[in-house]
Enzyme design. Structure first.
Site, PDB file in Angstrom:
ATOM      1  N   ARG A  49       0.843  -1.201   0.000  1.00  0.00           N
ATOM      2  CA  ARG A  49       0.000   0.000   0.000  1.00  0.00           C
ATOM      3  C   ARG A  49       0.877   1.250   0.000  1.00  0.00           C
ATOM      4  O   ARG A  49       0.440   2.343  -0.344  1.00  0.00           O
ATOM      5  CB  ARG A  49      -0.921   0.025   1.232  1.00  0.00           C
ATOM      6  CG  ARG A  49      -2.048   1.068   1.110  1.00  0.00           C
ATOM      7  CD  ARG A  49      -2.844   1.230   2.393  1.00  0.00           C
ATOM      8  NE  ARG A  49      -2.120   1.961   3.392  1.00  0.00           N
ATOM      9  CZ  ARG A  49      -1.867   1.540   4.618  1.00  0.00           C
ATOM     10  NH1 ARG A  49      -2.319   0.364   5.017  1.00  0.00           N
ATOM     11  NH2 ARG A  49      -1.183   2.280   5.465  1.00  0.00           N
ATOM     12  N   TYR A 102     -12.181  19.424 -15.759  1.00  0.00           N
ATOM     13  CA  TYR A 102     -12.977  18.190 -15.684  1.00  0.00           C
ATOM     14  C   TYR A 102     -14.013  18.358 -14.559  1.00  0.00           C
ATOM     15  O   TYR A 102     -13.658  18.755 -13.432  1.00  0.00           O
ATOM     16  CB  TYR A 102     -12.015  17.031 -15.407  1.00  0.00           C
ATOM     17  CG  TYR A 102     -12.668  15.681 -15.288  1.00  0.00           C
ATOM     18  CD1 TYR A 102     -13.497  15.188 -16.298  1.00  0.00           C
ATOM     19  CD2 TYR A 102     -12.454  14.890 -14.167  1.00  0.00           C
ATOM     20  CE1 TYR A 102     -14.096  13.949 -16.192  1.00  0.00           C
ATOM     21  CE2 TYR A 102     -13.038  13.644 -14.058  1.00  0.00           C
ATOM     22  CZ  TYR A 102     -13.862  13.175 -15.063  1.00  0.00           C
ATOM     23  OH  TYR A 102     -14.446  11.947 -14.953  1.00  0.00           O
ATOM     24  N   ASP A 171      -3.191  20.052 -14.817  1.00  0.00           N
ATOM     25  CA  ASP A 171      -3.660  18.757 -15.310  1.00  0.00           C
ATOM     26  C   ASP A 171      -3.333  18.721 -16.800  1.00  0.00           C
ATOM     27  O   ASP A 171      -3.852  19.513 -17.592  1.00  0.00           O
ATOM     28  CB  ASP A 171      -5.175  18.648 -15.057  1.00  0.00           C
ATOM     29  CG  ASP A 171      -5.743  17.291 -15.475  1.00  0.00           C
ATOM     30  OD1 ASP A 171      -5.186  16.669 -16.398  1.00  0.00           O
ATOM     31  OD2 ASP A 171      -6.763  16.877 -14.896  1.00  0.00           O
ATOM     32  N   LYS A 196      -5.715   7.665 -19.788  1.00  0.00           N
ATOM     33  CA  LYS A 196      -5.853   8.182 -21.157  1.00  0.00           C
ATOM     34  C   LYS A 196      -4.627   7.820 -22.005  1.00  0.00           C
ATOM     35  O   LYS A 196      -4.317   6.656 -22.151  1.00  0.00           O
ATOM     36  CB  LYS A 196      -6.115   9.692 -21.092  1.00  0.00           C
ATOM     37  CG  LYS A 196      -7.177  10.088 -20.050  1.00  0.00           C
ATOM     38  CD  LYS A 196      -8.525   9.512 -20.383  1.00  0.00           C
ATOM     39  CE  LYS A 196      -9.683   9.832 -19.451  1.00  0.00           C
ATOM     40  NZ  LYS A 196      -9.545  10.283 -18.134  1.00  0.00           N
TER      41      LYS A 196
HETATM   42  N1  PLP Z   1      -8.476  15.010 -15.590  1.00  0.00           N
HETATM   43  C1  PLP Z   1      -9.041  15.019 -16.793  1.00  0.00           C
HETATM   44  C2  PLP Z   1      -8.724  16.147 -17.738  1.00  0.00           C
HETATM   45  C3  PLP Z   1      -9.923  14.006 -17.172  1.00  0.00           C
HETATM   46  O1  PLP Z   1     -10.489  14.042 -18.386  1.00  0.00           O
HETATM   47  C4  PLP Z   1     -10.204  12.955 -16.259  1.00  0.00           C
HETATM   48  C5  PLP Z   1     -11.126  11.869 -16.617  1.00  0.00           C
HETATM   49  O2  PLP Z   1     -11.749  11.866 -17.643  1.00  0.00           O
HETATM   50  C6  PLP Z   1      -9.597  12.981 -15.000  1.00  0.00           C
HETATM   51  C7  PLP Z   1      -8.720  14.015 -14.705  1.00  0.00           C
HETATM   52  C8  PLP Z   1      -9.851  11.920 -13.999  1.00  0.00           C
HETATM   53  O3  PLP Z   1      -9.111  10.782 -14.300  1.00  0.00           O
HETATM   54  P1  PLP Z   1      -9.574   9.306 -13.912  1.00  0.00           P
HETATM   55  O4  PLP Z   1     -10.830   9.010 -14.692  1.00  0.00           O
HETATM   56  O5  PLP Z   1      -8.414   8.458 -14.258  1.00  0.00           O
HETATM   57  O6  PLP Z   1      -9.860   9.327 -12.438  1.00  0.00           O
END
Ligand code: PLP
Length: 380
Positions: A49, A102, A171, A196
């Site tokens: 962990r 997001y 991000d 992604k």
């Molecule tokens: N950041 C962005 C720009 C995203 O598009 C997403 C998910 O679609 C996330 C963060 C969250 O990632 P996760 O789905 O792996 O938790």
């Protein structure tokens, strides 16, 4: 070394059996006799962990790709974002996030209001972001390319204007470190959803934070307590996917540009959003700062909600589903999915409308994808 090579060899794994491919360490425990073995970042290797060699191999490769001192892998992109919130915020402080981030990133921050934190949601515009910062601001959270209208923010400009002590969190999921490295533009921490482009095959959920060794070690403690480390098996799949990221992104971007140009001429399409199109307002900036624009293309069809949903219903090859950056092409309807929780003002100002569709272009043959789109568009 160049990124394609780093993606393959950057994990630095070698063991005394001669394996140069990191195996899946499917163990929760490590034997403890006297002093524990230490991982290369100086933490004890005793319980998965906390630290696991397969996960560590991935983290080393990712840190090199991001241009950062270290990185930390999480069970999802959201787990990584939550670790930053939990680690960075305290009662009475405020945090700034852009309104087109997001949706879950914004919503999660808003839930921290119950702990006395002030979330502030602002327009994704460099001047507006900088104007919003006060003496109480802990961090500014932005996306290097936003979703779904693919706006580009100048990270260097934001960094330059930020007062000292305010963290800049970026991000970078829509670009990936192949196309852009926010750490090199001054970001304090970078987040990627590994789900992604980085894992790249629509079969893994994972997240990552990159930053200085000191900040990453502090966040390591947060991850340890929250129990949100990436699983060894998903780390293995992500390392496997990572090896081909250069080749995958090159093909996907090539497909995306062909499709964007095709859609721009299509009589049923009224607008195409893709920053690598020459008439995009971001084109000059992108040419100077990004290696490519990724493979998400957003477009507006002639009509409204009915027409947009009709297109989704008639796709045969492209999968109507959330997510992006994988081998399979995927189409989403933002107003009912990732953007559903955004404020009406944000949607109106940024043009997130009822006729907007977002396509994540995969690695299929471009002609097959164009045929699928043309067929679906013929129903409206
Ligand atoms: N950041 C962005 C720009 C995203 O598009 C997403 C998910 O679609 C996330 C963060 C969250 O990632 P996760 O789905 O792996 O938790």
């Amino acid at each position: 070394m160049n990124d394609e090579t780093v993606a393959i060899h950057g994990h630095d794994y070698a063991d005394n059996l001669g394996s140069r491919i990191p195996p899946v360490y499917l163990t929760s425990i490590f034997e403890q006799i006297g002093e524990a073995n230490k991982s290369d970042r100086g933490v004890d290797l005793k319980y998965s962990r906390e630290e696991n060699p397969t996960v560590r191999a991935l983290e080393k490769a990712l840190a090199k790709l991001e241009g950062s001192e270290d990185s930390l892998a999480f069970s999802s992109g959201m787990a990584a974002i939550n670790a930053i919130y939990m680690n960075s915020l305290s009662s009475g402080r405020e945090a700034i996030v852009t309104c087109e981030a997001y949706g879950t990133t914004i919503k999660l921050l808003q839930t921290y209001a119950k702990f006395g934190i002030r979330p502030r949601v602002v327009m994704p515009n460099e001047d507006e972001i900088l104007r919003s910062v006060t003496g109480e601001t802990s961090f500014v959270f932005v996306e290097s390319m936003s979703n779904p209208t693919l706006k580009v923010l100048d990270i260097g400009k934001i960094k330059e204007g930020l007062r000292e002590g305010v963290q800049l969190i970026v991000d970078n999921t829509f670009l990936s470190p192949i196309n852009y490295k926010p750490i090199l533009a001054g970001a304090s921490l970078v987040v990627e959803s590994l789900t992604k482009y980085i894992s790249g095959h629509n079969d893994v959920i994972g997240g990552m934070i990159a930053g200085s060794s000191e900040r990453i070690l502090d966040l390591w403690e947060t991850r340890r307590m929250q129990g949100t480390i990436l699983s060894p098996f998903n780390a293995y799949l992500t390392l496997r996917g990572l090896k081909t990221i250069g080749a995958r992104i090159a093909v996907a971007q090539d497909n995306a540009l062909k499709i964007a140009k095709h859609l721009r001429e299509h009589p049923k399409v009224i607008e195409v959003l893709y920053p690598c199109l020459e008439d995009s307002p971001y084109y000059e900036y992108v040419k100077r700062n990004f290696r490519g624009c990724g493979s998400v293309v957003s477009f507006k069809v002639r009509g409204g909600r009915k027409e947009a949903i009709d297109v989704l219903r008639h796709l045969k090859l492209i999968i109507p589903s959330p997510s992006l950056g994988g081998t399979e092409s995927i189409m989403t309807y933002p107003i009912l999915s990732a953007s559903s929780s955004l404020s009406d003002e944000c949607k109106r100002t940024l043009g997130i409308s009822e006729n907007l569709l977002r396509l994540s272009v995969g690695l299929e043959n471009a002609e097959d994808l164009i045929n699928d789109l043309d067929n679906a568009l013929s129903y409206i």
